[in-house]
Design an enzyme around this catalytic site. Structure first.
Site, PDB file in Angstrom:
ATOM      1  N   LYS A 276       0.812  -1.364   0.481  1.00 50.10           N
ATOM      2  CA  LYS A 276       0.379   0.263   0.092  1.00 50.10           C
ATOM      3  C   LYS A 276       1.042   1.110  -0.082  1.00 50.10           C
ATOM      4  CE  LYS A 276      -3.624  -2.910   2.140  1.00 50.10           C
ATOM      5  NZ  LYS A 276      -4.452  -2.305   3.474  1.00 50.10           N
TER       6      LYS A 276
ATOM      7  N   GLN B 196      -4.358  -0.915   9.968  1.00 49.10           N
ATOM      8  CA  GLN B 196      -4.008  -2.989   9.065  1.00 49.10           C
ATOM      9  C   GLN B 196      -4.841  -4.157  10.029  1.00 49.10           C
ATOM     10  OE1 GLN B 196      -3.777  -2.950   5.658  1.00 49.10           O
ATOM     11  NE2 GLN B 196      -3.505  -5.188   6.163  1.00 49.10           N
TER      12      GLN B 196
ATOM     13  N   ASP C 277     -10.710   2.939   4.247  1.00 46.21           N
ATOM     14  CA  ASP C 277     -11.197   1.887   4.330  1.00 46.21           C
ATOM     15  C   ASP C 277     -12.377   1.691   4.477  1.00 46.21           C
ATOM     16  OD1 ASP C 277      -9.287  -0.363   4.159  1.00 46.21           O
ATOM     17  OD2 ASP C 277      -8.765  -0.351   6.250  1.00 46.21           O
TER      18      ASP C 277
END
Ligand code: GUN
Length: 292
Positions: free
Chosen positions: A52, A96, A119
């Site tokens: 990412k 994460q 997200d």
């Protein structure tokens, strides 16, 4: 049969984003900035989060990776999140997953400021998604919508069967595809482990989204001729013939269905590569919402 090429499509999207960022910089605007927090040393999570960060660099975004030790307390993590929430230089950030067992994941996701939740995991953003209000659509369902759109797959009025009701894929996918939107207006059936006569249902589907996490579950006899197949599964299966010792297998028996279908996503190289591109797209969206 047409392969829905996620690798190429995600490269196209990153190229489009890179051009947009170059244009912003040419106008002396600052670049979008994504931050990621990772707790612990899980190898797969580190690989993923590094990918990412690398993707940010490639499109010209700023990025910040915050690495916290496995022993980080929930309170310490919540403090880090509180700092990012009010840092005007950060447009969006992610925590994460998975987190170590001693940290309450739901509490953490709820601590992220919804306007920076690229997200799309905060309950407020999930609620907005359900109401078809502007939000951040999480990366996997967003990537699937984008693939269907770019390959001109018609969804309006089609029978869609989603297999799997997870919070991050099956459930939002079923909601989105039923909505009044460009890629939407479908008649959606959400199926799961308690569904009876699944094969009778999938055989009627114009489009199947397989997101249940069982390798090669969807067989040729479960699919009608000309169906569109989206394979979200990605399981490592031991394969001594590979240098890595494993291969990646989807939820679809690719060899068994490929000659019947009109479109299908390969594994790897289908839905997977789309997710990072969509995270970047959400970060750009966050940037515009904050800068405008
Ligand atoms: N772990 C696996 N996929 C994801 C994702 O899309 N977002 C976050 N935050 N963690 C993940």
């Amino acid at each position: 049969m047409i392969l829905l090429d996620g690798k190429k499509t995600s490269a196209d999207i990153k190229e489009e984003i890179a051009l947009e960022v170059a244009d912003l910089k040419a106008k002396d605007k600052k670049a979008p900035h994504l931050a990621a927090i990772i707790v612990g040393n899980d190898g797969a999570s580190l690989t993923y989060v590094n990918a990412k960060v690398k993707a940010c660099e490639r499109v010209g975004f700023e990025s910040t990776l915050i690495r916290l030790s496995e022993e980080t307390t929930e309170e310490e993590l919540l403090n880090e999140i509180a700092v990012l929430n009010v840092d005007n230089d950060i447009n969006g950030f992610i925590v994460q997953l998975p987190l170590p067992a001693h940290i309450d994941e739901q509490k953490v996701l709820m601590a992220v400021a919804p306007e920076k939740d690229v997200d799309g995991f905060h309950p407020m953003n999930v609620g907005k998604l359900a109401l078809n209000l502007p939000t951040f659509i999480s990366a996997t369902p967003f990537g699937i919508l984008e693939l269907l759109e770019r390959y001109n797959v018609e969804t309006s009025g089609k029978n869609v069967v989603v297999i799997g009701r997870s919070h991050i894929v099956g459930s939002p996918m079923s909601i989105l595809l039923a909505q009044k939107r460009k890629v939407g207006n479908a008649t959606v059936t959400l199926t799961h482990s308690r569904t009876k006569n699944l094969e009778e249902i999938t055989k009627e589907a114009d489009i199947i989204v397989a997101a249940l996490g069982i390798p090669e579950f969807l067989k040729g006899e479960m699919v009608k001729d000309g169906a569109v197949i989206i394979d979200v599964g990605i399981t490592r299966v031991a394969d001594p013939s590979k240098k890595s010792g494993f291969r990646l297998v989807g939820d679809v028996d690719f060899a068994g269905v490929k000659d019947k279908v009109s479109h299908i996503t390969p594994v790897p190289g289908g839905v997977g590569p789309m997710t990072i591109a969509m995270l970047l797209k959400n970060t750009l969206l966050a940037y515009y919402r904050q800068e405008d």
